[in-house]
Design a protein around this motif. Structure first.
Motif, PDB file in Angstrom:
ATOM      1  N   VAL A 232     -12.872  -4.248 -42.714  1.00 56.11           N
ATOM      2  CA  VAL A 232     -12.669  -3.668 -44.040  1.00 56.11           C
ATOM      3  C   VAL A 232     -11.639  -4.514 -44.803  1.00 56.11           C
ATOM      4  O   VAL A 232     -10.697  -5.045 -44.198  1.00 56.11           O
ATOM      5  N   ASP A 233     -11.910  -4.719 -46.088  1.00 55.41           N
ATOM      6  CA  ASP A 233     -10.991  -5.449 -46.974  1.00 55.41           C
ATOM      7  C   ASP A 233     -10.896  -6.948 -46.703  1.00 55.41           C
ATOM      8  O   ASP A 233     -10.006  -7.619 -47.244  1.00 55.41           O
ATOM      9  N   GLY A 235     -12.844  -9.129 -47.732  1.00 61.09           N
ATOM     10  CA  GLY A 235     -13.215  -9.835 -48.969  1.00 61.09           C
ATOM     11  C   GLY A 235     -14.702 -10.158 -49.023  1.00 61.09           C
ATOM     12  O   GLY A 235     -15.126 -11.041 -49.780  1.00 61.09           O
ATOM     13  N   LYS A 236     -15.506  -9.414 -48.290  1.00 56.86           N
ATOM     14  CA  LYS A 236     -16.949  -9.707 -48.201  1.00 56.86           C
ATOM     15  C   LYS A 236     -17.641  -9.498 -49.546  1.00 56.86           C
ATOM     16  O   LYS A 236     -18.409 -10.350 -50.015  1.00 56.86           O
ATOM     17  N   THR A 237     -17.366  -8.346 -50.173  1.00 59.03           N
ATOM     18  CA  THR A 237     -18.013  -8.061 -51.460  1.00 59.03           C
ATOM     19  C   THR A 237     -17.546  -9.079 -52.500  1.00 59.03           C
ATOM     20  O   THR A 237     -18.340  -9.593 -53.298  1.00 59.03           O
ATOM     21  N   PRO A 259     -12.199   0.228 -53.950  1.00 63.71           N
ATOM     22  CA  PRO A 259     -13.621   0.312 -53.586  1.00 63.71           C
ATOM     23  C   PRO A 259     -13.861  -0.198 -52.161  1.00 63.71           C
ATOM     24  O   PRO A 259     -13.178  -1.104 -51.700  1.00 63.71           O
ATOM     25  N   PRO A 284     -20.799  -3.302 -44.722  1.00 63.89           N
ATOM     26  CA  PRO A 284     -19.532  -2.591 -44.887  1.00 63.89           C
ATOM     27  C   PRO A 284     -18.595  -3.067 -43.779  1.00 63.89           C
ATOM     28  O   PRO A 284     -19.032  -3.682 -42.806  1.00 63.89           O
ATOM     29  N   GLN A 286     -15.859  -0.806 -42.688  1.00 63.87           N
ATOM     30  CA  GLN A 286     -15.228   0.349 -42.031  1.00 63.87           C
ATOM     31  C   GLN A 286     -15.900   0.656 -40.701  1.00 63.87           C
ATOM     32  O   GLN A 286     -17.120   0.551 -40.568  1.00 63.87           O
ATOM     33  N   ASP A 340      -5.080 -17.936 -50.672  1.00 66.76           N
ATOM     34  CA  ASP A 340      -4.173 -18.084 -51.820  1.00 66.76           C
ATOM     35  C   ASP A 340      -2.859 -17.338 -51.596  1.00 66.76           C
ATOM     36  O   ASP A 340      -1.898 -17.550 -52.318  1.00 66.76           O
TER      37      ASP A 340
HETATM   38  N1  LIG Z   1      -5.501 -12.408 -53.087  1.00 67.85           N
HETATM   39  C1  LIG Z   1      -6.777 -12.290 -52.703  1.00 67.85           C
HETATM   40  N2  LIG Z   1      -7.389 -11.088 -52.711  1.00 67.85           N
HETATM   41  C2  LIG Z   1      -8.676 -11.002 -52.332  1.00 67.85           C
HETATM   42  C3  LIG Z   1      -9.397 -12.155 -51.931  1.00 67.85           C
HETATM   43  N3  LIG Z   1     -10.659 -11.758 -51.593  1.00 67.85           N
HETATM   44  C4  LIG Z   1     -10.704 -10.427 -51.776  1.00 67.85           C
HETATM   45  N4  LIG Z   1      -9.527  -9.962 -52.211  1.00 67.85           N
HETATM   46  C5  LIG Z   1      -9.147  -8.574 -52.522  1.00 67.85           C
HETATM   47  O1  LIG Z   1      -9.241  -7.824 -51.323  1.00 67.85           O
HETATM   48  C6  LIG Z   1      -9.694  -6.502 -51.592  1.00 67.85           C
HETATM   49  C7  LIG Z   1     -10.896  -6.179 -50.728  1.00 67.85           C
HETATM   50  O2  LIG Z   1     -11.984  -6.996 -51.153  1.00 67.85           O
HETATM   51  P1  LIG Z   1     -13.514  -6.592 -50.929  1.00 67.85           P
HETATM   52  O3  LIG Z   1     -14.289  -7.761 -51.372  1.00 67.85           O
HETATM   53  O4  LIG Z   1     -13.822  -5.267 -51.530  1.00 67.85           O
HETATM   54  O5  LIG Z   1     -13.489  -6.448 -49.365  1.00 67.85           O
HETATM   55  P2  LIG Z   1     -14.696  -5.995 -48.411  1.00 67.85           P
HETATM   56  O6  LIG Z   1     -14.599  -6.882 -47.224  1.00 67.85           O
HETATM   57  O7  LIG Z   1     -15.974  -5.988 -49.145  1.00 67.85           O
HETATM   58  O8  LIG Z   1     -14.232  -4.533 -48.023  1.00 67.85           O
HETATM   59  P3  LIG Z   1     -15.146  -3.317 -47.418  1.00 67.85           P
HETATM   60  O9  LIG Z   1     -16.406  -3.272 -48.195  1.00 67.85           O
HETATM   61  O10 LIG Z   1     -14.299  -2.106 -47.632  1.00 67.85           O
HETATM   62  O11 LIG Z   1     -15.344  -3.611 -45.987  1.00 67.85           O
HETATM   63  C8  LIG Z   1      -9.974  -6.437 -53.082  1.00 67.85           C
HETATM   64  O12 LIG Z   1      -8.823  -5.899 -53.724  1.00 67.85           O
HETATM   65  C9  LIG Z   1     -10.139  -7.911 -53.460  1.00 67.85           C
HETATM   66  O13 LIG Z   1      -9.789  -8.169 -54.803  1.00 67.85           O
HETATM   67  C10 LIG Z   1      -8.733 -13.422 -51.961  1.00 67.85           C
HETATM   68  O14 LIG Z   1      -9.268 -14.474 -51.635  1.00 67.85           O
HETATM   69  N5  LIG Z   1      -7.425 -13.419 -52.332  1.00 67.85           N
END
Ligand SMILES: Nc1nc2c(ncn2[C@@H]2O[C@H](COP(=O)(O)OP(=O)(O)OP(=O)(O)O)[C@@H](O)[C@H]2O)c(=O)[nH]1
Ligand SMILES: [Mg+2]
Length: 391
Positions: A232-233, A235-237, A259, A284, A286, A340
């Motif tokens: 989770v989180d 950055g996949k989406t 989200p 996803p 989670q 970053d």
């Molecule tokens: N600083 C930074 N933030 C990032 C980066 N990639 C993603 N994020 C942030 O990380 C958070 C999670 O990103 P998502 O793309 O929603 O992550 P996910 O893996 O899809 O999360 P789930 O669908 O919940 O599993 C968001 O607030 C993004 O803006 C990055 O390269 N750098």
């Protein structure tokens, strides 16, 4: 090298076909593969090569009309010579014709055209001549003749039998490239695939690679299921949105107020990566959606395994997902996101936490940066399409 004009394929071949090379394109019935020869003709002709096109099944006019209705239409009729059904009938139709007299007549005709018109490249639709002379005899004849005259040869062969037939046929004839186009691709029955069966000048993966023919008529190699997964989180989406011209996500606001993906993300990449069209599918992260991850990983063409390189807390979950990917045996790259941010965990610690050996490359990047995200995808496409291990 003379490109075939299909960038993904040309890259795999090291730029195309060497001048003087002998290429066989074998098509299964019902598979859209005639684009291969069309594209090679357009490419060679566009480079100013003097082309002899042997189309024994139709008239030159009908062939040109067919070709001009495709995106592979030629820009002019300069440097083009045809031997069409009338030449075939003149050779085959005579009452005294025998396979060996016909072979001699083809040899004389091509030899004199090569001298008179400065032909350097031959495009041969071989099936009618194969029926008249015997398949192996006809192919050996043209390969031997073109080799002797220093001509580059492309042959389209409609293979009414199977892959074993093609293997037996090409084993006895010194082609430099044997490329087959066949039906279906693994579980994606609506796709067709090509496969490099034999290549004399470089190494290429021994695996089927799917392709589609777009609405515009171009043949485009296509990787149908690139799965993006990780905790989770991670950055996949974000990764899929950064890369895709069109993407659909099933995100909901989670308890934390941000989200989260509850089913999957799908992104179509209309910019190609190394000449391949791709569909990205994000899972996803989670833990309670674990079964969806397993489901989406099934039949993946390749996997981007993504981990937030600043979040040690997520490494345990990352390890469990990585174990699932390994079980599925799909090619994968390890993408270490959020490069970053300053708090990145050292590679050494990440390797220990995920049990990653030194030889597995880590790809640090930021999913917010299109170039970084494309670099990750590029590494995966290379891994899938450059592997030379037997499939
Ligand atoms: N600083 C930074 N933030 C990032 C980066 N990639 C993603 N994020 C942030 O990380 C958070 C999670 O990103 P998502 O793309 O929603 O992550 P996910 O893996 O899809 O999360 P789930 O669908 O919940 O599993 C968001 O607030 C993004 O803006 C990055 O390269 N750098
Ligand atoms: Mg998501």
């Amino acid at each position: 090298m003379i490109p075939i004009g299909i960038p993904a394929l040309d890259e795999m071949l090291g730029g195309g076909i060497p001048p003087g090379g002998m290429a066989l394109f074998s098509l299964a019935p019902g598979v859209d593969g005639q684009q291969l020869l069309y594209s090679a003709l357009r490419s060679g002709h566009g480079l100013g090569r003097r082309c002899l096109v042997i189309v024994p099944y139709t008239t030159a006019g009908a062939y040109c009309a067919d070709l001009s209705g495709t995106p592979y239409a030629l820009s002019s009729e300069e440097n083009l010579v045809f031997l069409d059904a009338s030449a075939f009938d003149a050779i085959h139709g005579s009452r005294a014709a025998t396979p060996s007299s016909e072979a001699g007549a083809w040899d004389d005709l091509v030899t004199s055209l090569a001298a008179d018109c400065g032909i350097d490249t031959v495009f041969l639709y071989c099936n009618r001549i194969c029926d008249a002379l015997g398949t192996e005899e006809a192919l050996s004849l043209f390969v031997g003749m073109c080799r002797r005259l220093g001509l580059t040869l492309y042959v389209e062969y409609l293979n009414l039998y199977d892959r074993d037939h093609l293997g037996a046929l090409s084993a006895g004839i010194p082609f430099d490239l044997v490329l087959s186009a066949g039906e279906g691709f693994e579980n994606f029955l609506f796709l067709n695939h090509f496969r490099i069966e034999h290549l004399s000048w470089t190494r290429a993966p021994d695996m089927p690679l799917p392709f589609v023919v777009g609405d515009d008529g171009y043949l485009i190699p296509y990787l149908p299921k690139i799965v993006v997964t990780g905790p989770v989180d991670a950055g996949k989406t974000t990764f899929i949105r950064t890369l895709s011209e069109t993407s659909v996500s099933s995100d909901r606001i989670s308890m934390s107020g941000s989200p989260t993906t509850v089913a999957m993300d799908v992104g179509h990449l209309h910019v190609t990566c190394r000449g391949f069209d791709l569909t990205l599918m994000g899972t996803p992260g989670q833990e309670h959606f674990g079964p969806i991850i397993r489901h989406l990983l099934t039949n993946a063409t390749g996997v981007v395994f993504m981990v937030d390189g600043t979040s040690t807390a997520s490494f345990g979950r990352a390890r469990a997902i990585l174990d699932e990917i390994r079980e599925m045996d799909a090619p994968f790259v390890v993408a270490v996101n959020k490069g970053d941010l300053p708090e990145r965990v050292p590679d050494r610690d990440l390797r220990v936490a995920l049990s990653l050996p030194e030889e597995t490359p880590l790809h640090p990047f930021s999913a917010l940066d299109p170039d970084g995200a494309m670099g990750v995808l590029d590494a995966l496409v290379c891994l899938i399409t450059r592997s030379t291990d037997p499939a």
